[in-house]
Design a protein around this motif. Sequence first.
Motif, PDB file in Angstrom:
ATOM      1  N   TYR A  25      -5.074 -10.194   8.557  1.00 52.24           N
ATOM      2  CA  TYR A  25      -3.842  -9.472   8.285  1.00 52.24           C
ATOM      3  C   TYR A  25      -3.807  -8.176   9.066  1.00 52.24           C
ATOM      4  CZ  TYR A  25      -3.310 -12.474   4.197  1.00 52.24           C
ATOM      5  OH  TYR A  25      -3.174 -13.548   3.369  1.00 52.24           O
ATOM      6  N   HIS A  31      -7.059  -4.281  16.347  1.00 57.48           N
ATOM      7  CA  HIS A  31      -7.986  -4.275  15.232  1.00 57.48           C
ATOM      8  C   HIS A  31      -9.069  -5.324  15.450  1.00 57.48           C
ATOM      9  CE1 HIS A  31      -5.662  -7.635  13.469  1.00 57.48           C
ATOM     10  NE2 HIS A  31      -6.718  -7.850  12.719  1.00 57.48           N
ATOM     11  N   HIS A  53       0.861  -1.194   0.000  1.00 52.25           N
ATOM     12  CA  HIS A  53       0.000   0.000   0.000  1.00 52.25           C
ATOM     13  C   HIS A  53       0.895   1.240   0.000  1.00 52.25           C
ATOM     14  CE1 HIS A  53      -3.814  -1.846   2.020  1.00 52.25           C
ATOM     15  NE2 HIS A  53      -3.063  -2.829   1.559  1.00 52.25           N
ATOM     16  N   TYR A  65      -6.962   1.254   3.147  1.00 55.50           N
ATOM     17  CA  TYR A  65      -7.517   1.635   4.437  1.00 55.50           C
ATOM     18  C   TYR A  65      -8.083   3.055   4.303  1.00 55.50           C
ATOM     19  CZ  TYR A  65      -5.130  -2.107   7.096  1.00 55.50           C
ATOM     20  OH  TYR A  65      -4.706  -3.303   7.613  1.00 55.50           O
ATOM     21  N   GLU A  97      -2.171  -5.998  19.574  1.00 54.63           N
ATOM     22  CA  GLU A  97      -0.754  -6.212  19.351  1.00 54.63           C
ATOM     23  C   GLU A  97      -0.087  -6.591  20.660  1.00 54.63           C
ATOM     24  OE1 GLU A  97       1.015  -5.754  16.066  1.00 54.63           O
ATOM     25  OE2 GLU A  97      -1.064  -6.428  15.986  1.00 54.63           O
ATOM     26  N   ASN A 136      -8.249  -8.362  18.001  1.00 57.10           N
ATOM     27  CA  ASN A 136      -6.816  -8.655  18.027  1.00 57.10           C
ATOM     28  C   ASN A 136      -6.080  -7.468  18.619  1.00 57.10           C
ATOM     29  OD1 ASN A 136      -6.374 -11.215  16.131  1.00 57.10           O
ATOM     30  ND2 ASN A 136      -7.968  -9.935  15.256  1.00 57.10           N
ATOM     31  N   LEU A 158      -5.370   7.328  15.436  1.00 60.24           N
ATOM     32  CA  LEU A 158      -6.034   7.205  14.145  1.00 60.24           C
ATOM     33  C   LEU A 158      -6.898   5.951  14.114  1.00 60.24           C
ATOM     34  CD1 LEU A 158      -2.896   7.976  11.970  1.00 60.24           C
ATOM     35  CD2 LEU A 158      -4.894   9.452  12.159  1.00 60.24           C
ATOM     36  N   LEU A 165       0.130   0.089  15.004  1.00 59.04           N
ATOM     37  CA  LEU A 165      -1.140  -0.588  15.267  1.00 59.04           C
ATOM     38  C   LEU A 165      -1.271  -0.954  16.738  1.00 59.04           C
ATOM     39  CD1 LEU A 165      -3.709  -1.780  13.945  1.00 59.04           C
ATOM     40  CD2 LEU A 165      -2.433  -3.932  13.702  1.00 59.04           C
ATOM     41  N   TYR A 222      -4.733   3.002  15.448  1.00 56.03           N
ATOM     42  CA  TYR A 222      -3.305   3.243  15.346  1.00 56.03           C
ATOM     43  C   TYR A 222      -2.930   4.404  16.256  1.00 56.03           C
ATOM     44  CZ  TYR A 222      -2.548   0.329  11.156  1.00 56.03           C
ATOM     45  OH  TYR A 222      -2.432  -0.719  10.276  1.00 56.03           O
ATOM     46  N   TYR A 262     -11.791  -7.742  13.269  1.00 55.61           N
ATOM     47  CA  TYR A 262     -12.338  -8.287  12.040  1.00 55.61           C
ATOM     48  C   TYR A 262     -13.718  -8.795  12.419  1.00 55.61           C
ATOM     49  CZ  TYR A 262     -12.954 -11.210   7.909  1.00 55.61           C
ATOM     50  OH  TYR A 262     -13.425 -11.786   6.758  1.00 55.61           O
ATOM     51  N   PRO A 305       2.502   5.354  11.799  1.00 55.73           N
ATOM     52  CA  PRO A 305       1.400   4.859  12.632  1.00 55.73           C
ATOM     53  C   PRO A 305       1.721   3.462  13.147  1.00 55.73           C
ATOM     54  CG  PRO A 305       0.573   5.761  10.566  1.00 55.73           C
ATOM     55  CD  PRO A 305       2.051   5.679  10.428  1.00 55.73           C
ATOM     56  N   PHE A 330      -8.848   6.223   6.614  1.00 56.42           N
ATOM     57  CA  PHE A 330      -8.546   6.752   7.943  1.00 56.42           C
ATOM     58  C   PHE A 330      -9.510   7.878   8.301  1.00 56.42           C
ATOM     59  CE2 PHE A 330      -4.554   4.928   9.388  1.00 56.42           C
ATOM     60  CZ  PHE A 330      -4.060   4.334   8.237  1.00 56.42           C
ATOM     61  N   TYR A 371       0.468   5.474   0.978  1.00 54.95           N
ATOM     62  CA  TYR A 371      -0.369   6.513   1.568  1.00 54.95           C
ATOM     63  C   TYR A 371       0.422   7.816   1.607  1.00 54.95           C
ATOM     64  CZ  TYR A 371      -3.369   2.746   3.224  1.00 54.95           C
ATOM     65  OH  TYR A 371      -4.195   1.657   3.284  1.00 54.95           O
ATOM     66  N   PRO A 387      -9.551  -7.941   5.592  1.00 53.37           N
ATOM     67  CA  PRO A 387      -8.383  -7.879   6.479  1.00 53.37           C
ATOM     68  C   PRO A 387      -7.106  -7.472   5.757  1.00 53.37           C
ATOM     69  CG  PRO A 387      -9.642  -9.855   6.936  1.00 53.37           C
ATOM     70  CD  PRO A 387     -10.235  -9.258   5.691  1.00 53.37           C
ATOM     71  N   GLY A 388      -6.941  -7.877   4.502  1.00 52.66           N
ATOM     72  CA  GLY A 388      -5.736  -7.509   3.773  1.00 52.66           C
ATOM     73  C   GLY A 388      -5.791  -6.103   3.227  1.00 52.66           C
ATOM     74  N   GLY A 389      -6.958  -5.480   3.362  1.00 52.68           N
ATOM     75  CA  GLY A 389      -7.082  -4.098   2.914  1.00 52.68           C
ATOM     76  C   GLY A 389      -6.974  -3.944   1.414  1.00 52.68           C
TER      77      GLY A 389
END
Lengths: 114, 114
Positions: free
Chosen positions: A100, B48, A32, B103, B57, B55, B90, B45, B35, B50, B43, B105, A34, B97-99
Amino acid sequence: QQPVQSPQAVILREGEDAVINCSSSKALYSVHWYRQKHGEAPVFLMILLKGGEQKGHDKISASFNEKKQQSSLYLTASQLSYSGTYFCGTPQSLSGGSNYKLTFGKGTLLTVNP
Amino acid sequence: DAMVIQNPRYQVTQFGKPVTLSCSQTLNHNVMYWYQQKSSQAPKLLFHYYDKDFNNEADTPDNFQSRRPNTSFCFLDIRSPGLGDAAMYLCATSQTPGGAGGYTFGSGTRLTVV
């Protein structure tokens, strides 16, 4: 694992070109890109999927070489509005499943002067 | 326009005083992220979701918690903010999930701890 971006910063005059690189030590399936202006949220530019494709967004384009595990962002004939910090993001699988998370590089600060 | 909205835009809190940041989305995206971004950094994480699967970190401080009561809303709770928690927070969403579509924001909440 965080992708590595280079250069850290670049200063251009309006109309000049720039290349920002993003590389990973792990296999990449997509990348990605940004852009974040000062004090604002990141804005999605494009996603590159495996297959070596190149995509474009106005005069901003990118390439993805999955074998080399790297992507490059090309800014052509830069405009003042291109100024900002550019981040690449690489999705990483969680627990080997289909879930992910996106990990961002440290960013490249691009300044375009008149 | 479909979007991601964060409130408040700026939040000042006292050291140790609990604070809650909110995020809402009209995109109907399955995945929502929080984020943390400190000055001139990428940023990072924190959490998150799903759908309802949560989840966090491994290095997200215990001081931080999150709730997603429904598809549209997500909250970030900081139980006892310290000076080191001052940052831009953010919220982002993605359809998958893989975007694959990138994404999106929100504008972020800038948290100041005094």
